[in-house]
Design a protein around this motif. Sequence first.
Motif, short mmCIF file in Angstrom:
data_model
loop_
_atom_site.label_atom_id
_atom_site.label_comp_id
_atom_site.label_asym_id
_atom_site.label_seq_id
_atom_site.Cartn_x
_atom_site.Cartn_y
_atom_site.Cartn_z
N ALA A 96 -16.36 -65.14 61.67
CA ALA A 96 -17.63 -65.42 60.98
C ALA A 96 -17.40 -66.32 59.78
O ALA A 96 -18.29 -67.10 59.40
CB ALA A 96 -18.31 -64.12 60.55
N PHE A 97 -16.21 -66.25 59.17
CA PHE A 97 -15.95 -67.02 57.97
C PHE A 97 -15.61 -68.47 58.27
O PHE A 97 -15.41 -69.27 57.35
CB PHE A 97 -14.84 -66.35 57.15
N ALA A 98 -15.55 -68.82 59.54
CA ALA A 98 -15.34 -70.21 59.94
C ALA A 98 -16.64 -70.85 60.41
O ALA A 98 -16.65 -71.98 60.89
CB ALA A 98 -14.30 -70.29 61.06
N LYS A 99 -17.75 -70.14 60.29
CA LYS A 99 -19.04 -70.63 60.78
C LYS A 99 -20.04 -70.73 59.62
O LYS A 99 -20.61 -69.73 59.18
CB LYS A 99 -19.58 -69.70 61.87
N PRO A 100 -20.26 -71.95 59.13
CA PRO A 100 -21.18 -72.13 58.01
C PRO A 100 -22.57 -71.55 58.26
O PRO A 100 -23.21 -71.05 57.32
CB PRO A 100 -21.23 -73.65 57.83
N GLU A 101 -23.02 -71.58 59.52
CA GLU A 101 -24.35 -71.05 59.79
C GLU A 101 -24.44 -69.56 59.50
O GLU A 101 -25.46 -69.05 59.03
CB GLU A 101 -24.78 -71.34 61.24
N LEU A 116 -22.49 -68.00 57.30
CA LEU A 116 -22.27 -67.79 55.87
C LEU A 116 -23.54 -67.95 55.05
O LEU A 116 -23.57 -67.59 53.87
CB LEU A 116 -21.17 -68.72 55.36
N GLN A 117 -24.60 -68.48 55.66
CA GLN A 117 -25.89 -68.51 54.96
C GLN A 117 -26.33 -67.09 54.58
O GLN A 117 -27.11 -66.90 53.64
CB GLN A 117 -26.95 -69.13 55.87
N ILE A 118 -25.82 -66.11 55.32
CA ILE A 118 -26.25 -64.73 55.11
C ILE A 118 -25.93 -64.24 53.71
O ILE A 118 -26.64 -63.39 53.16
CB ILE A 118 -25.61 -63.82 56.19
N VAL A 119 -24.87 -64.74 53.08
CA VAL A 119 -24.49 -64.24 51.76
C VAL A 119 -25.55 -64.57 50.71
O VAL A 119 -25.52 -63.99 49.61
CB VAL A 119 -23.11 -64.76 51.31
N TYR A 140 -15.70 -72.69 50.83
CA TYR A 140 -17.03 -73.06 51.28
C TYR A 140 -18.09 -72.69 50.24
O TYR A 140 -19.00 -73.49 49.96
CB TYR A 140 -17.35 -72.36 52.61
N LEU A 141 -17.99 -71.52 49.66
CA LEU A 141 -19.02 -71.04 48.75
C LEU A 141 -18.83 -71.50 47.31
O LEU A 141 -19.79 -71.76 46.59
CB LEU A 141 -19.09 -69.52 48.79
N MET A 142 -17.56 -71.54 46.87
CA MET A 142 -17.28 -71.83 45.46
C MET A 142 -16.80 -73.27 45.24
O MET A 142 -16.59 -73.68 44.09
CB MET A 142 -16.20 -70.86 44.93
N LYS A 143 -16.56 -74.00 46.35
CA LYS A 143 -16.08 -75.38 46.26
C LYS A 143 -14.78 -75.49 45.49
O LYS A 143 -14.56 -76.39 44.69
CB LYS A 143 -17.14 -76.29 45.61
N GLU A 144 -13.89 -74.53 45.74
CA GLU A 144 -12.61 -74.47 45.02
C GLU A 144 -11.51 -74.07 46.00
O GLU A 144 -11.68 -73.13 46.78
CB GLU A 144 -12.72 -73.45 43.89
N GLU A 145 -10.40 -74.78 45.96
CA GLU A 145 -9.26 -74.48 46.83
C GLU A 145 -8.43 -73.36 46.22
O GLU A 145 -8.09 -73.39 45.04
CB GLU A 145 -8.38 -75.72 47.01
N LEU A 146 -8.11 -72.36 47.05
CA LEU A 146 -7.22 -71.29 46.63
C LEU A 146 -6.21 -71.04 47.74
O LEU A 146 -6.57 -71.02 48.92
CB LEU A 146 -8.00 -69.99 46.39
N SER A 147 -4.97 -70.84 47.35
CA SER A 147 -3.96 -70.46 48.34
C SER A 147 -3.98 -68.95 48.52
O SER A 147 -4.50 -68.21 47.66
CB SER A 147 -2.57 -70.90 47.88
#
Length: 472
Positions: A320-325, A327-330, A352-359
């Motif tokens: 589910a976390f690879a499907k932007p459609e 993730l609208q649910i959040v 996707y949500l925060m526009k920030e890269e994290l390892s």
Amino acid sequence: MQRLYRNCYAMDRKCYEEYGLTEDLLMEHAAEGMARQIRERFDAGARVLIAAGPGNNGADGITLARLLQGRYDVRLSLPLGAKSAMAKLQLERARKVGVPLAEAVEAAECIVDALFGAGLSRPLSEEITALVERLNDLEGFKLACDIPTGLDERGVPSPVAFRADLTVTMGALKEALYLDAAKEYVGRIECVDLGVERLLYEEESTTYLLEESDFLPPLRRDRPSAHKGSFGHAAVFCGEKEGAGILAGSAAARFGAGLTTLVIHEKLSAPPAFLMLSTTVPPRATALAIGMGLGEYFEEELLEKEVVDSSLPVVLDADAFAKPELLQIVHQENREVVITPHPAEFARLWKYLMKEELSVEEIQENRFELARRFSARFPRIVLLLKGANPIIAHLGELYVNPLGTVALAKGGSGDVLSGLIVALLAQGYEALDAAIQGSLALALAARSYEGADYSMLPTDLIERLGSLSSEE
């Protein structure tokens, strides 16, 4: 459920300023708490090695040496000397009762680490790193004072840490003891009072540690007139990797859902007879779970209609976390939503949500902070960040589950967890309660498994669910 704190400095000050206690008095209680643990485990005459640092953590260790002297064969090692005022005072007292100083660390039945405690803010020196590694190599029962040396204020080894069998922490429980990385080092954790009961010592907190006693089994079936519809209808999407959906559906059925339907794209090879099949969400469904082994089976239009546009409580996991459609649910504030990412999935979600890269490494080292940041941004969503000590975040509050075992480190455990949560949602639980109780049930089922850690299967977890109770 117990409170967790980032540190205890403010509560120590309260003891001094409001209760009239002294630093010396708090130190006596801290050392007595460790001494009590040693007396319970070792007969008189046992050798106890105490490696004490130059500051107040070391002073706790020096005080311990004094309390044990005469009953045990005590050896006190001070590799960096005694530098704080309290360390010097306690060393003077220890010498007066005859505590011997050891020139080097040596084997003992009990080995106490009192080098550096909470608040370590820099990597250990080469000298102390070598000493910690030497202590780890010694045979004997290992006890850490407050927090194992080498764990920084987040709970991350810096670069190594003392491996304790028991950590005796002072005053209140610290978050650093429950970071995933710390689980290898802290052993069993005991908290000791510092001159007042914890109810008087502790302040308010928004972070809590879950305990076995917090587990409450699903709704009791004590109404003679109840029927299958009384306990909800869980709809579990079963996608490309059908085994994941079947595990989640089986867990949901075992955990009390009155009806469980697998929403499928094509015919399954061998679905369990107790799971119903449908190509759409049943009209009487009361909760949804999607993402486990989902793959690319379902078209975006169907997901939009059946999941995104639905108002049903929902669990999002895995694909589910690879499907932007999806993730609208959040952003749907009036819906009961639980998301259950593991660290790599959380990194994808965060980008996707925060526009920030994290390892993944950054996530694992900052789990508490990132869970708080996510909850501040999406307060109504229940985040269950998987790991050795899962963190559940909602409305700015965190709940940590330390009860899991390494037996859960196997594919399918997360699918079972999703099934447990959707089962509770289907039965009418609020999202936070469903996440907490589902997480506890998974951990307790794993702990009750009697086989070898490596041998446990997800189906064993599902089977164990049937015998869990609040007394487990």
